[in-house]
Design an enzyme around this catalytic site. Structure first.
Site, PDB file in Angstrom:
ATOM      1  N   TYR A   1       0.847  -1.197   0.000  1.00 42.33           N
ATOM      2  CA  TYR A   1       0.000   0.000   0.000  1.00 42.33           C
ATOM      3  C   TYR A   1       0.877   1.239   0.000  1.00 42.33           C
ATOM      4  O   TYR A   1       2.058   1.189   0.343  1.00 42.33           O
ATOM      5  CB  TYR A   1      -0.958   0.012   1.204  1.00 42.33           C
ATOM      6  CG  TYR A   1      -0.296   0.281   2.534  1.00 42.33           C
ATOM      7  CD1 TYR A   1      -0.191   1.583   3.029  1.00 42.33           C
ATOM      8  CD2 TYR A   1       0.228  -0.748   3.303  1.00 42.33           C
ATOM      9  CE1 TYR A   1       0.411   1.835   4.246  1.00 42.33           C
ATOM     10  CE2 TYR A   1       0.825  -0.508   4.517  1.00 42.33           C
ATOM     11  CZ  TYR A   1       0.915   0.792   4.989  1.00 42.33           C
ATOM     12  OH  TYR A   1       1.523   1.051   6.200  1.00 42.33           O
ATOM     13  N   CYS A   2       0.270   2.351  -0.400  1.00 45.66           N
ATOM     14  CA  CYS A   2       0.916   3.660  -0.349  1.00 45.66           C
ATOM     15  C   CYS A   2      -0.133   4.649   0.139  1.00 45.66           C
ATOM     16  O   CYS A   2      -1.013   4.272   0.914  1.00 45.66           O
ATOM     17  CB  CYS A   2       1.502   4.042  -1.707  1.00 45.66           C
ATOM     18  SG  CYS A   2       0.282   4.217  -3.027  1.00 45.66           S
ATOM     19  N   LYS A   3      -0.067   5.872  -0.307  1.00 42.70           N
ATOM     20  CA  LYS A   3      -1.048   6.864   0.148  1.00 42.70           C
ATOM     21  C   LYS A   3      -2.391   6.693  -0.557  1.00 42.70           C
ATOM     22  O   LYS A   3      -3.425   6.578   0.091  1.00 42.70           O
ATOM     23  CB  LYS A   3      -0.515   8.280  -0.064  1.00 42.70           C
ATOM     24  CG  LYS A   3      -1.447   9.348   0.457  1.00 42.70           C
ATOM     25  CD  LYS A   3      -0.860  10.740   0.343  1.00 42.70           C
ATOM     26  CE  LYS A   3      -1.834  11.765   0.883  1.00 42.70           C
ATOM     27  NZ  LYS A   3      -1.294  13.122   0.806  1.00 42.70           N
TER      28      LYS A   3
END
Length: 132
Positions: free
Chosen positions: A91-93
């Site tokens: 995941y990231c932002k």
């Protein structure tokens, strides 16, 4: 006469679409977009990679996530240390960097890659906890 000019064009478009579809299927077969609920179920037992910057990670991350910044020059070397047979959740932002990371993981031989749809923003919208 017009028909003879149009047939080669449509034939070309047809083959381009087929070849693009085959390429995306082979990489997408290893990558699955998952929603927050499915991702949450994995947070205790699977490898979770936060691909954001260390500063973003320190501001709040999902429990048990390790930070491997996808934009660092050593990203590929660091993921090579992981077990390619285990499920890997990224995941990231908002999802663009994790999409990039998921593709790199799949190309590197990881067979089960799960990308959090909407990133940590979707996690926060679901009122799920973060660690600092």
């Amino acid at each position: 006469m017009k028909l003879l000019k149009v047939i080669p064009f449509f034939t070309f478009v047809f083959f381009v679409l087929i070849s693009c579809g085959q390429n995306s299927e082979s990489s997408n077969g290893k990558i699955q977009k998952v929603n927050v609920d499915d991702f949450r179920l994995a947070t205790e037992n699977e490898v979770i990679i936060d691909v954001r910057t260390p500063g973003e990670y320190e501001s709040g991350h999902i429990q048990n996530a390790i930070n491997i910044n996808v934009n660092d020059s050593d990203f590929k070397a660091r993921i090579e240390k992981l077990n390619k047979n285990e499920k890997v959740y990224v995941y990231c932002k908002i999802g663009s960097r994790s999409n990039k990371a998921a593709k790199i993981l799949a190309e590197s031989g990881f067979s089960q890659v799960y990308d959090l749809n909407g990133g940590i923003i979707s996690w926060q919208r679901a009122n799920l906890p973060l660690e600092k």
